[in-house]
Write a protein that holds these residues in place. Structure first.
Motif, short mmCIF file in Angstrom:
data_model
loop_
_atom_site.label_atom_id
_atom_site.label_comp_id
_atom_site.label_asym_id
_atom_site.label_seq_id
_atom_site.Cartn_x
_atom_site.Cartn_y
_atom_site.Cartn_z
N GLY A 9 0.78 -1.23 0.00
CA GLY A 9 0.00 0.00 0.00
C GLY A 9 0.82 1.28 0.00
O GLY A 9 0.26 2.37 -0.08
N ARG A 10 2.16 1.17 0.07
CA ARG A 10 2.96 2.41 0.09
C ARG A 10 3.22 2.90 -1.34
O ARG A 10 3.74 2.15 -2.16
CB ARG A 10 4.34 2.14 0.73
CG ARG A 10 4.47 1.90 2.24
CD ARG A 10 3.74 1.88 3.10
NE ARG A 10 3.84 1.53 4.49
CZ ARG A 10 3.02 0.63 5.03
NH1 ARG A 10 2.20 -0.04 4.25
NH2 ARG A 10 3.04 0.39 6.32
N HIS A 11 2.84 4.14 -1.63
CA HIS A 11 3.14 4.69 -2.95
C HIS A 11 4.66 4.73 -3.16
O HIS A 11 5.42 4.83 -2.19
CB HIS A 11 2.57 6.12 -3.05
CG HIS A 11 1.13 6.10 -3.47
ND1 HIS A 11 0.54 7.09 -4.23
CD2 HIS A 11 0.17 5.17 -3.24
CE1 HIS A 11 -0.73 6.79 -4.45
NE2 HIS A 11 -0.98 5.64 -3.85
N VAL A 246 0.95 0.28 -7.57
CA VAL A 246 0.70 0.83 -6.22
C VAL A 246 0.50 2.34 -6.25
O VAL A 246 0.10 2.95 -5.27
CB VAL A 246 1.86 0.43 -5.28
CG1 VAL A 246 3.10 1.24 -5.53
CG2 VAL A 246 1.43 0.47 -3.82
N GLU A 360 -9.17 -4.54 -4.92
CA GLU A 360 -8.06 -4.64 -3.96
C GLU A 360 -7.48 -6.06 -3.97
O GLU A 360 -8.21 -7.03 -4.16
CB GLU A 360 -8.60 -4.32 -2.55
CG GLU A 360 -7.49 -4.23 -1.49
CD GLU A 360 -8.01 -3.66 -0.18
OE1 GLU A 360 -7.84 -2.43 0.02
OE2 GLU A 360 -8.60 -4.44 0.59
N HIS A 362 -5.16 -8.70 -1.45
CA HIS A 362 -4.80 -8.79 -0.03
C HIS A 362 -3.53 -9.62 0.12
O HIS A 362 -3.23 -10.51 -0.70
CB HIS A 362 -5.94 -9.43 0.78
CG HIS A 362 -6.42 -10.72 0.19
ND1 HIS A 362 -5.72 -11.90 0.34
CD2 HIS A 362 -7.51 -11.02 -0.58
CE1 HIS A 362 -6.37 -12.87 -0.29
NE2 HIS A 362 -7.45 -12.35 -0.86
N CYS A 383 1.22 -3.80 -3.72
CA CYS A 383 -0.06 -3.09 -3.80
C CYS A 383 -1.16 -3.81 -3.05
O CYS A 383 -2.30 -3.36 -3.03
CB CYS A 383 -0.44 -2.83 -5.25
SG CYS A 383 -0.90 -4.28 -6.17
N ALA A 385 -3.28 -5.13 0.26
CA ALA A 385 -3.53 -4.65 1.64
C ALA A 385 -2.94 -5.70 2.58
O ALA A 385 -3.12 -6.90 2.39
CB ALA A 385 -5.03 -4.54 1.86
#
Ligand code: EPZ
Length: 417
Positions: A9-11, A246, A360, A362, A383, A385
């Motif tokens: 999830g971190r750009h 992401v 999304e 996971h 990307c 979660a």
């Protein structure tokens, strides 16, 4: 057993200097043994496949050392023409040493390169071509005994398929063979051009590399040289696919956009914005990311098979349905199961994969299946979660030099344990 642990999830934001190309460094390392002297290969990536190539060179009697990103090969003392079985199993692409050892020693004994994760990896095109150049090949219990009773001589060779490895092996055998060799329907990949440039700097007489027809005039001897390995276009595509998946903005340096036209076109179809310099790419991930109606892998200059898994990972979250067709290898969808475990909606039928974008992914525990499939799992983990754990990462280390350090440098949360 090492693994990658990723918090997704971190750009991604920042600048990456792209490593040298594995698929250029390997054939050029083999080519270095043709030279009666020392060659310095600069910008060499630190990869297990490169270390394996150095072990083979040492086993053949060359002196091979690696310092930083420079591989130095002194082939003067070469005394053997045998490549032991364990090397052929360790690295399938060891077959690329066949042409060079024949060119230098006039004979070569090596194990049949086993199939690999991508399916059977036949070498019929290599052997057919070498036979036309005067090589006698006897296969016994999986070992190939190759000799050149009347010496290596030039030939007119037509490849039924523009095989990268076969084109490289023919080049390596032809540069010191007697007379002219012509290869029609030759592979046109940038790595072929890099190999031809290295050989020319060593004194070889080659023309036409990068086109479908290459001609070689054999010379008596090659000398060593210093040569910078080209940038790795597939590693560059991997970092761009990670940013596309992401979100974020990446600037790639030490890259050759001209080698990546087919790949960059796909990212633009996905709504990403790209500006390029001579040796740089500035990349803005698209929001939203669009699906790609059809993505078909082809020989260069078509879309490269090595980027298929990587783009599939980015397409898992694109809006819409993408159809991917893998025309080069029989079994190159082994990464699909892991992506589905992470929530992707992908169905395969033979050589086609249908990817329906989902909101999304996971995190999950997944196992790398092969080099580029493992890279696809890295991208999906970035990307997804939550936490993704990737095992069997030796596959990834074959082609990526410290990927966790590169990704952390632009904001990813990933560690190697
Ligand atoms: C090179 O493999 C690359 N490896 C591969 O990269 C790449 O996927 C491939 O070229 C295609 O671009 C290296 O350069 C070390 P081919 P190579 O001969 O030479 C069939 C990676 O991820 N074929 O062009 O083995 C073959 O089965 C690796 O970095 C024959 O039928 O590729 C395949 O279906 C994976 N008979 C197709 O041609 C032969 O004699 C393409 O093979 C030779 C090949």
């Amino acid at each position: 057993m090492q693994k990658f642990v990723i918090q997704g999830g971190r750009h991604l934001e920042g600048e990456i200097s792209v490593q040298g190309a594995k698929n250029s460094a390997l054939p050029i390392a083999a080519a270095a043994l043709l030279c009666d002297g020392t060659s310095c290969l600069e910008n060499c990536p630190r990869l297990s496949d490169v270390f394996a190539a150095c072990k083979i060179l040492t086993n053949l009697g060359c002196r091979c050392s690696i310092s930083g990103n420079i591989v130095t090969v002194d082939a003067h003392g070469m005394h053997s023409s045998e490549i032991p079985e364990q090397f052929m199993c360790e690295m399938r692409s060891s077959i690329i040493f066949l042409g060079a050892v024949l060119g230098r020693m006039g004979s070569c004994t090596l194990g049949y390169p086993g199939g690999c994760e991508l399916g059977p990896r036949p070498i019929n095109l290599h052997l057919q071509a070498l036979r036309r150049m005067g090589v006698k090949i006897r296969e016994e219990n999986g070992i190939l005994h190759c000799t050149t009773p009347v010496g290596l001589h030039g030939a007119r060779i037509h490849l039924q398929f523009p095989s990268v490895g076969a084109t490289e092996n023919i080049l390596l055998a032809a540069v010191t063979a007697k007379g002219e060799t012509t290869i029609s329907n030759a592979a046109r990949e940038p790595e072929i051009i890099d190999l031809a440039r290295f050989l020319r700097r060593c004194g070889a007489v080659i023309a036409g590399e990068g086109t479908g027809t290459i001609t070689v005039s054999g010379v008596a001897q090659l000398h060593g040289c210093t040569y910078p390995i080209m940038p790795d276009r597939i590693v560059a595509a991997t970092w761009l696919a990670a940013a596309a998946a992401v979100g974020g903005v990446l600037r790639l340096r030490h890259v050759c956009p001209a080698d990546m036209e087919s790949i960059l076109a796909v990212f633009e179809e996905m709504n990403c914005r790209i500006s390029t310099g001579e040796d740089s790419i500035c990349f803005h991930a698209g929001t939203p990311l669009y699906a790609v109606r059809t993505l078909k892998t082809m020989p260069y200059p078509g879309f490269p098979t090595d980027a298929q898994a990587i783009l599939m990972a980015a397409l898992c979250r694109a809006k819409g349905t993408s159809v991917i067709e893998e025309t080069i290898f029989e079994n190159r969808f082994r990464h699909v199961d892991a992506l589905v475990r992470m929530g992707a909606d992908i169905r395969t039928a033979g050589r086609a994969a249908i990817v329906n974008g989902v909101q999304e992914l996971h995190g999950a525990a997944v196992e790398a299946t092969d080099l580029r499939g493992g890279a696809a799992m890295l991208i999906a983990g970035l990307c997804a979660a939550g936490e993704t754990v990737i095992t069997e990462i030796h596959h990834i280390d074959r082609g990526y030099d410290s990927p966790e350090q590169v990704l952390r440098s632009v904001g990813a949360e990933i560690i190697r344990t």
